[in-house]
Structure formats: C-alpha cells, structure tokens
Motif scaffolding. Sequence first.
Motif, mmCIF file in Angstrom:
data_model
loop_
_atom_site.group_PDB
_atom_site.id
_atom_site.type_symbol
_atom_site.label_atom_id
_atom_site.label_comp_id
_atom_site.label_asym_id
_atom_site.label_seq_id
_atom_site.Cartn_x
_atom_site.Cartn_y
_atom_site.Cartn_z
ATOM 1 N N MET A 1 1.057 -1.319 0.282
ATOM 2 C CA MET A 1 -0.003 -0.322 0.384
ATOM 3 C C MET A 1 0.686 0.900 -0.649
ATOM 4 O O MET A 1 2.242 1.228 0.602
ATOM 5 N N ILE A 2 0.329 2.090 -0.501
ATOM 6 C CA ILE A 2 1.258 2.866 -1.053
ATOM 7 C C ILE A 2 0.617 4.352 0.178
ATOM 8 O O ILE A 2 -0.403 4.575 0.157
ATOM 9 N N THR A 3 1.578 4.720 1.107
ATOM 10 C CA THR A 3 1.209 5.768 2.129
ATOM 11 C C THR A 3 2.081 6.790 2.075
ATOM 12 O O THR A 3 2.237 7.399 0.986
ATOM 13 N N LEU A 4 1.770 8.148 2.993
ATOM 14 C CA LEU A 4 1.845 9.382 2.797
ATOM 15 C C LEU A 4 3.523 9.376 3.217
ATOM 16 O O LEU A 4 4.149 9.992 2.384
ATOM 17 N N GLY A 5 3.815 8.311 3.912
ATOM 18 C CA GLY A 5 5.532 7.912 4.036
ATOM 19 C C GLY A 5 6.253 8.256 2.880
ATOM 20 O O GLY A 5 7.426 8.443 2.729
ATOM 21 N N TRP A 6 5.983 7.693 1.922
ATOM 22 C CA TRP A 6 6.149 7.692 0.147
ATOM 23 C C TRP A 6 5.766 8.412 -0.194
ATOM 24 O O TRP A 6 7.493 9.211 -0.640
ATOM 25 N N LEU A 7 5.491 9.937 0.060
ATOM 26 C CA LEU A 7 5.051 11.591 -0.696
ATOM 27 C C LEU A 7 6.495 11.971 0.310
ATOM 28 O O LEU A 7 7.621 12.920 -0.179
ATOM 29 N N TYR A 8 6.760 11.653 1.310
ATOM 30 C CA TYR A 8 7.659 12.067 2.331
ATOM 31 C C TYR A 8 9.179 11.945 1.915
ATOM 32 O O TYR A 8 10.103 12.436 1.827
#
Length: 317
Positions: A1-8
């Motif tokens: 699952m792609i989470t907000l951590g990927w954007l960080y």
Amino acid sequence: MITLGWLYTLGGAMFAAYAVLSARDRLNPRRWGNAAFWGLLSLSFLGGHMLGDIGNGVLVLCLVGLAGFGAIGRGAPETTNDAEREAHSRRLGNRLFLPALIIPATAFFGTLAYNYTPFGQSGLFDPKWVTLILLGTGALAAVAVTMVWLKPPAIAPLQEGRRLIDSIGWAVVLPQMLAALGAVFALAGVGDIIGALAGHAIPEGNRFVAVAIYALGMALFTMIMGNAFAAFPVMAAAIGVPLLIKGYGGDAAVIGAVGMLAGFCGTLMTPMAANFNIVPAALLDLKDRNGVIKAQIGTALPLLACNLLLIYFLAFR
C-alpha cells in the motif's frame, strides 16, 4: 500500500538532490549554506520521525540560523538561458502549460475514480491520504510527460527545481512553520486569553461588535501567522464557539466557513503568507517584493467587509 510516507521520501530525496547540486555550484559564494539548508530539510523529511521532538527542534533552529545569518543565496544552475526560453515560448505557446495541468487533473479525477469505482477496492493507496498521494503521482507524471515531449537533459528537472527554490529561499518552509505555530498558540491557551479580553471589550448583547471582532481577528491573526488555518483555532476558541455559537446561537457552519474566508482576506495582505505573496514576487523577479500585496489590498479590504456582513446576516437567522 502506498502511504503518505512515500511522499515524504520523495520530497526528502528531492531536497537531498538540491543539497548535492548546491554544494557543487562553485559559482555560488553561499553554496555550502544552501547545501546545509536543503540537506537539513531533506533530513527532516527522510528521518524526522526518528529524530524525536528535541532533534527536530534543534534541526528547525539550525534552519532558522542559516536563514537568519544570510548563509543561503541564489545559485546559478546550468539551465536554459533567456533566449532559449523565449524560443520555446514562441514555438509552443500556451501548450507549455499542459504538463502543469496534469497535476490537478490526476488528483481530481484519480480521487473520484478511487472513491466511486472498483479502483478504490484495490487497496493501492492509503484511503486517508488518497488526494495527496495522487497529487504527488500527478507531479511525477507531469515531469515524465515533459521529459518525453521536450527531451531536455536528464538533470534538467532537478536543476530547474533548484533554480526556482533558490529564488524562493528560506520562505519555502514558512507555511509549514506558521501552521505549526497556530497549533502551539491553541495548545498554549492563547484563544482563551483573547476570549477573556474580548469579553470585557464587547458590550453585552451587541452581536455586531462580536462578529466584527471575530472577522477582523481572523484577518489580523492570519496576517501575523501567514495562514488562516493557523488563525482559525485561536479565534474559534476565543470568540467563534463560546460567544457567537453558544452565546448567540449562531450557525456553526456559516461562522466557520465565512470566518475562514475573512482569514483569507488577511492572507492577501501579509508577507507572512510567503507562498502566496513573496514566492510569486521572487519567481517573477519583481523589483518590489511587496508588489503582489500592494496590488491585492484594494480587493482584500472590501472582501473582508462583505464577509463580516455575511456572518452577521446569515449566521443568526
């Protein structure tokens, strides 16, 4: 699952690249200051969750010190010159803006698809952050389309990004810091203190004065904090909830929504709202850094008066 951590992680990698490119820019006398600033910002994105409160606090103080002592400056990345840009503009015209439209289109239509089609059952994205994740996806898609279409050098996106972010400078982190300041103010009880002072200043039963102080307070605190979202918890705790909603029985939706609009009027009149007022001046190389603000004041003040009246006439029907 792609989470907000990927954007960080994506943001941290981008700032890390700016730090490396800045360190290699021998034409910039402040290259090590730039490298340190963007490197620390990269560290906050990539490892802020491991630094703890004290570590992050020290990191922010270091950022403030670098900016405050003038350690950062505008670099000279190897990018297209003015003649080349004018040639691209004449040849492609307004089509140059098409890649930029990919970003909001991806966020908007992607969110609709995720919420209202079987795509949402795939579990690909964290449902709490779908729109933000798609916004980042749109940015990557826009870069990919531009690379295929215009065929610039591979390093061009990072060099152009560094050119823009060096033009903005330290102000790029101001919105995040000011938003955090609003939360600190709310937790510190500033809203309660303002509410107590306003209670003494507002004549008993004078609803108009209460509305005026609320609307003007939203604009003023937004000018101080640079962010209406930071001002809202303070003014809501001070006047919006205890006086207008509970005291006078006002409509919470109107008071909240139009109160935010009153705050946005303050956004138009302050250099603290750097992303709206200082960044455009920097990107457009305006001689007057406050030129954007001066052009907006004539619109902001009448809008503020209209929002005040909207709250008074619509929230207490």
